[in-house]
Design an enzyme around this catalytic site. Structure first.
Site, PDB file in Angstrom:
ATOM      1  N   ALA A   1       0.842  -1.082  -0.146  1.00 26.56           N
ATOM      2  CA  ALA A   1       0.024  -0.083  -0.157  1.00 26.56           C
ATOM      3  C   ALA A   1       0.860   1.102   0.044  1.00 26.56           C
ATOM      4  O   ALA A   1       2.113   1.163  -0.123  1.00 26.56           O
ATOM      5  CB  ALA A   1      -1.060  -0.043   1.372  1.00 26.56           C
ATOM      6  N   ASN A   2       0.202   2.306   0.016  1.00 26.51           N
ATOM      7  CA  ASN A   2       0.926   3.559   0.324  1.00 26.51           C
ATOM      8  C   ASN A   2       0.466   4.631   1.243  1.00 26.51           C
ATOM      9  O   ASN A   2      -0.541   4.296   1.859  1.00 26.51           O
ATOM     10  CB  ASN A   2       1.199   4.381  -1.022  1.00 26.51           C
ATOM     11  CG  ASN A   2      -0.304   4.849  -1.636  1.00 26.51           C
ATOM     12  OD1 ASN A   2      -0.855   5.650  -0.950  1.00 26.51           O
ATOM     13  ND2 ASN A   2      -0.512   4.187  -2.706  1.00 26.51           N
ATOM     14  N   ARG A   3       1.014   5.872   1.735  1.00 23.90           N
ATOM     15  CA  ARG A   3       0.612   6.580   2.743  1.00 23.90           C
ATOM     16  C   ARG A   3      -0.713   7.473   2.327  1.00 23.90           C
ATOM     17  O   ARG A   3      -0.776   8.408   3.261  1.00 23.90           O
ATOM     18  CB  ARG A   3       1.648   7.231   3.014  1.00 23.90           C
ATOM     19  CG  ARG A   3       2.839   6.399   3.796  1.00 23.90           C
ATOM     20  CD  ARG A   3       3.955   7.431   4.393  1.00 23.90           C
ATOM     21  NE  ARG A   3       5.135   6.429   4.736  1.00 23.90           N
ATOM     22  CZ  ARG A   3       5.202   5.738   5.763  1.00 23.90           C
ATOM     23  NH1 ARG A   3       4.219   5.676   6.840  1.00 23.90           N
ATOM     24  NH2 ARG A   3       6.334   4.916   6.141  1.00 23.90           N
TER      25      ARG A   3
END
Ligand code: C5P
Length: 224
Positions: free
Chosen positions: A29-31
């Site tokens: 995933a990412n932030r």
């Protein structure tokens, strides 16, 4: 135009990260917080648009007055976006993962003493580029985002051409700005050759101003 200049209009907004599964319990995933995308959906709905918000997993509450479609992966996001068409305007703010794991494991991967697994990655579909080239189903106004850390406007102009969208909202996400996950944003709105440099403001302010620009562009009196 009155307080509800987008009454009778339909909009698609993407927001948040995507989660790309590795196995049933793990993902990449990412932030992305989803703050900006959710704020845009809320601002369009507040101006009278019928909004479909397609979002990856976030901590944001559902924006009032929007139909919210929760997805996890990029492929699910693409399917949900295509299902929402036709719309008058589409705003792609999601931080879609560029890659997913090839051949997601259908059982939890085990530490079997054989050392760490090698994950091979394959490219995800580009949702913005796909919708921008959707032929008869292409929204009248397609807006993308570009997160850059340098040469922000130049890179964003190139991205606009590559992806086939009408406008790009370019934001400076160099770590010093605190934009990713933060409450504020410094953006440039790129409309063809015309570039507006907006002052640093809250993500709600960016959403309100973008929704106003969208309403102006879709207004019958705005011409083409
Ligand atoms: O290529 P890049 O990820 O920098 O482009 C950002 C823009 O493209 C954003 O508007 C993002 O929502 C959209 N995008 C997308 N699908 C992808 C990658 C990016 O819709 N797979």
């Amino acid at each position: 135009a009155g307080p509800r200049p987008l009454a009778g209009r339909t909009a698609l907004v993407t927001s948040g990260p995507t989660h790309e599964p590795i196995d049933p319990v793990r993902y990449i995933a990412n932030r992305s917080s989803g703050r900006q995308g959710h704020a845009i959906a809320a601002a369009l709905a507040a101006r009278g648009a019928r909004v479909t918000l397609v979002t990856g997993p976030t901590q944001q509450p559902d924006p009032p007055g929007c139909a919210v479609v929760q997805i996890e992966s990029a492929r699910e996001m693409l399917a949900a976006c295509e299902a929402s068409l036709p719309v008058d305007v589409a705003v792609f703010n999601a931080a879609v993962a560029d890659w997913r794991v090839a051949g997601e494991a259908d059982q939890k991967m085990k530490k079997d003493g054989g050392g760490p697994p090698t994950l091979s990655l394959v490219e995800n579909p580009d949702i913005l580029a796909t919708v921008a080239r959707a032929g008869a189903l292409r929204p009248a106004l397609v807006i993308g985002f570009a997160a850059e850390t340098r040469d922000v406007v130049a890179y964003a102009q190139a991205k606009r051409a590559r992806k086939g969208c009408d406008w790009i909202v370019a934001n400076d996400v160099s770590p010093a700005t605190g934009t990713f996950g933060g409450a504020e944003n410094t953006v440039h709105l790129i409309m063809g050759d015309k570039v507006e440099d907006w002052p640093r403001m809250g993500k709600d302010g960016v959403a309100a101003r973008l929704a106003d620009r969208i309403a102006e562009a879709l207004a019958p009196s705005a011409g083409t």
